[in-house]
Design a protein around this motif. Structure first.
Motif, mmCIF file in Angstrom:
data_model
loop_
_atom_site.group_PDB
_atom_site.id
_atom_site.type_symbol
_atom_site.label_atom_id
_atom_site.label_comp_id
_atom_site.label_asym_id
_atom_site.label_seq_id
_atom_site.Cartn_x
_atom_site.Cartn_y
_atom_site.Cartn_z
ATOM 1 N N UNK B 115 -12.826 -0.112 -0.836
ATOM 2 C CA UNK B 115 -12.618 -0.363 0.580
ATOM 3 C C UNK B 115 -11.174 -0.743 0.821
ATOM 4 N N UNK B 116 -10.921 -1.303 2.005
ATOM 5 C CA UNK B 116 -9.544 -1.677 2.334
ATOM 6 C C UNK B 116 -9.465 -3.156 2.663
ATOM 7 N N UNK B 117 -8.373 -3.776 2.237
ATOM 8 C CA UNK B 117 -8.103 -5.149 2.678
ATOM 9 C C UNK B 117 -6.738 -5.134 3.359
ATOM 10 N N UNK B 118 -6.687 -5.567 4.611
ATOM 11 C CA UNK B 118 -5.441 -5.493 5.366
ATOM 12 C C UNK B 118 -4.897 -4.075 5.326
ATOM 13 N N UNK B 119 -5.825 -3.116 5.421
ATOM 14 C CA UNK B 119 -5.505 -1.686 5.392
ATOM 15 C C UNK B 119 -4.823 -1.262 4.094
ATOM 16 N N UNK B 120 -5.110 -2.006 3.047
ATOM 17 C CA UNK B 120 -4.613 -1.651 1.724
ATOM 18 C C UNK B 120 -5.814 -1.206 0.907
ATOM 19 N N UNK B 121 -5.839 0.060 0.482
ATOM 20 C CA UNK B 121 -7.019 0.513 -0.266
ATOM 21 C C UNK B 121 -7.089 -0.136 -1.646
ATOM 22 N N UNK B 122 -8.246 -0.631 -2.001
ATOM 23 C CA UNK B 122 -8.444 -1.221 -3.325
ATOM 24 C C UNK B 122 -9.837 -0.875 -3.855
ATOM 25 N N UNK B 123 -10.010 -1.129 -5.154
ATOM 26 C CA UNK B 123 -11.345 -1.170 -5.730
ATOM 27 C C UNK B 123 -11.547 -2.617 -6.159
ATOM 28 N N UNK B 124 -12.725 -3.151 -5.906
ATOM 29 C CA UNK B 124 -12.992 -4.537 -6.279
ATOM 30 C C UNK B 124 -14.285 -4.627 -7.074
#
Lengths: 320, 318
Positions: B115-124
């Motif tokens: 998903x995105x955090x602060x419009x930063x794509x990541x995998x968590x």
């Protein structure tokens, strides 16, 4: 004089009697006890065979921890020439629970690293009973990295109850040191061969045994936790170690089925300590065969194969 | 304040309005004992509003608070062999698994999401301490490998929230083998040049700390989290001395050079966005609420119209 394990008591009695008879005969020359003693010897030999025919996992733990079992130092002295110990982690200290250095195996220069438990009270304390602190793992990382740069195969000899649970060890990053050591095992582009000679205790063992080839001595063990520790957590009773040893599947034989070790090195009857020379020869043979298997592989191949080996572990169960 | 409010009213209330109160509406803080209203507590990501104590949070709740708008997609984890050792202690392992699944509603002790955090794509990936102590078994190992592979495939950083008592004994050696396996996963990220950020949460101990949880490019911890290889009780038994105050807690580890930062859960999202955007060489996060994509399109269309109009009127003026 062999130290007998708890389950070897009947054997101790018979061998004791035979010894007594011979002592009597030496004192009194007229007595002829040869036949009787020989009969006792035969009985003892048969009993030994029976006892070791099908050792329970808990008995295997006891054999693996036998105080007279050959340790890392014995193997290095017997199997390697020109052993040149290299010390220290260049950071804090030299950990004597971990031995390591340059040596020749069949004339081929290698790096050898292992846990050393010590053989008498003094050396056991000095070597912290083979329980390494972060310095030990960091020394190993340093030596492995160096071996990687100079293209020397690495041979690790694993024999530890586990990493040392101490205040300083924690403060200096025991977990990080172990993680880095495992990481280095996976990184080096040289053959990495590991032999579990006694106890393969948890993370402290993984840090050395993440190898291209893992061999285990017939009566060695390799486990996520000691049977006593497992019993006290899951059974709430440390005395249930027999059940725990059974459930953990920590024997070389079970682990072979699971694909955790690649080969089992046979031990002389009654365990490696009853005939260290035979045990050493078997280990030497296994190491040279494993080195041969990996001979000629490129650094990339070695790294890739090692990773694949570990990624694949767990894909087959015990039934296979 | 007088005797009426203090005494009479509660008593009258208790007679006249004995409503049914759901039991879990209030939760007591384990640290300061304050009774916390459940909604207030969950709005604060299970951090005590009175003393700042960090209580357990499920991976799902954490992801809901972490990802933009609470939106994330789960990454599938390859199913491992179940109960490969046929392990039985006082209970059978499959029974323990069933109980844990019922309790948590999750498959196993780790959840992986993109998903995105602060419009930063990541995998968590987040570990679930309430599922058999978050213990690392084959599923958890597979989850970390799946997370790393997904991150490499998408070219995104991996953020891992750790929480575990250690290895899962019921899987014996196969749980121990997750140490090298997860280390391979970390190496995949490093080779792909992608950031791997570990957020250690209470507690992270044993084989988990001695593998993937200590190999991050950046090591962050939540306050007061217990982080160790050997637990304090084991150490006290071994060395037979009392351990210092705060031993093996996040702040202690920070003092001893084992961590980069200790950050409260409520500030973690911003922290992660800042660090990741720098490591990924992205411009700083735009502060404040961005308009939703549809609105933004409409706005820019409008802006184009107005400027066209302006140009037209300018032309007309000439």
């Amino acid at each position: 004089m062999t130290q007998y394990l708890e389950f070897e008591k009947p054997l101790a009695e018979i061998e004791g009697k035979a010894e007594e008879l011979r002592a009597l005969a030496r004192a009194n020359e007229e007595m002829d006890v040869a036949d009787e003693a020989a009969a006792l010897d035969a009985k003892a030999a048969q009993l030994l065979k029976d006892l070791y025919k099908d050792l329970t996992p808990w008995r295997k733990c006891q054999v693996a921890r036998h105080p007279e079992r050959p340790h890392c130092k014995d193997y290095i002295e017997a199997l390697f020439t020109e052993f040149t110990p290299l010390a220290g982690d260049r950071n804090f200290a030299d950990d004597l629970a971990v031995m390591g250095g340059l040596a020749r195996f069949n004339d081929q220069p290698v790096m050898v690293i292992g846990h050393e438990k010590g053989s008498d009270t003094k050396s056991r304390i000095e070597r912290n009973f083979g329980m390494a602190r972060p310095e030990g793992y960091r020394k190993a990382v340093r030596l492995m990295e160096m071996a990687g740069r100079f293209g020397l195969p690495v041979i690790t000899l694993v024999d530890t109850a586990g990493a040392y649970p101490g205040k300083g060890a924690e403060e200096r990053g025991q977990s990080e040191a172990i993680a880095r050591s495992t990481e280095m095992c996976l990184k080096i582009g040289v053959p990495l061969i590991s032999v579990i000679i006694g106890e393969g205790g948890s993370g402290g063992a993984v840090a050395f045994a993440t190898a291209n080839r893992v061999a285990m001595l017939e009566h060695s063990i390799y486990s996520v936790i000691s049977p006593e520790g497992c019993a006290s957590i899951l059974w709430k009773d440390a005395e249930k170690m027999r059940e725990a040893a059974e459930a953990l599947r920590l024997t070389a034989q079970d682990l072979n089925k699971l694909g955790v070790n690649d080969r089992i090195i046979p031990e002389p009857l009654g365990g490696a300590h009853r005939d260290p020379k035979a045990a050493m020869n078997a280990v030497a043979k296994a190491i040279s065969e494993m080195l041969e298997e990996l001979d000629g592989k490129s650094a990339e191949e070695l790294i890739r194969d090692r990773r694949k080996k570990f990624l694949d572990i767990g894909s087959k169960g015990l039934a296979a | 304040m007088n005797w009426i409010t203090n005494y009479v009213r509660p008593k009258i209330n208790s007679i006249f309005s004995r409503r049914e109160v759901p039991e879990n509406l209030w939760q007591k803080c384990d640290e300061c004992g304050t009774m916390l209203f459940h909604r207030e507590l969950s709005d604060n990501q299970n951090v005590c509003t009175s003393c700042g104590h960090h209580m357990h949070i499920t991976p799902r709740d954490r992801f809901t608070a972490l990802f933009d708008g609470g939106v994330f997609t789960e990454v599938a984890v390859p199913e491992p062999l179940s109960d490969p050792l046929k392990f039985k202690d006082q209970k059978k392992y499959p029974d323990r698994i069933k109980a844990a699944q019922k309790k948590t509603g999750e498959k196993d002790a780790m959840l992986v999401a993109a998903g995105e955090i602060g419009r930063t794509p990541i995998v968590a990936a987040a570990q679930d301490f309430s599922y058999m102590g978050g213990s690392m078994g084959m599923y958890v190992g597979n989850a970390i490998i799946a997370a790393a592979e997904e991150a490499v495939k998408l070219g995104r950083p991996l953020v891992l929230f750790s929480a575990a008592g250690g290895a899962r004994m019921q899987e014996g050696i196969l749980s121990l083998m997750q140490m090298p396996r997860t280390t391979v996963a970390v190496q995949m990220l490093k080779e792909a040049g992608l950031p791997y950020i570990v957020v250690l949460t209470h507690p992270t101990t044993g084989g988990v700390t001695a593998s993937y949880a200590m190999l991050g490019d950046v090591q962050i911890s939540e306050p007061n989290a217990l982080i160790c290889f050997a637990g304090p009780r084991v150490i006290e038994q071994t060395i037979r001395e009392k351990l210092p105050e705060g031993f093996q807690r996040a702040e202690y580890l920070l003092d001893h050079g084992m961590l980069d930062r200790v950050i409260p859960r409520t500030e973690m999202r911003e922290e992660l966005i800042t660090i990741i955007r720098m490591l990924m060489k992205l411009p700083p996060q735009v502060v404040g609420d961005l308009p939703s994509p549809q609105d933004a399109e409409a706005d820019s269309a409008e802006a184009a119209n107005t400027s066209a109009d302006a140009a037209a009127s300018e032309e007309a003026a000439q």
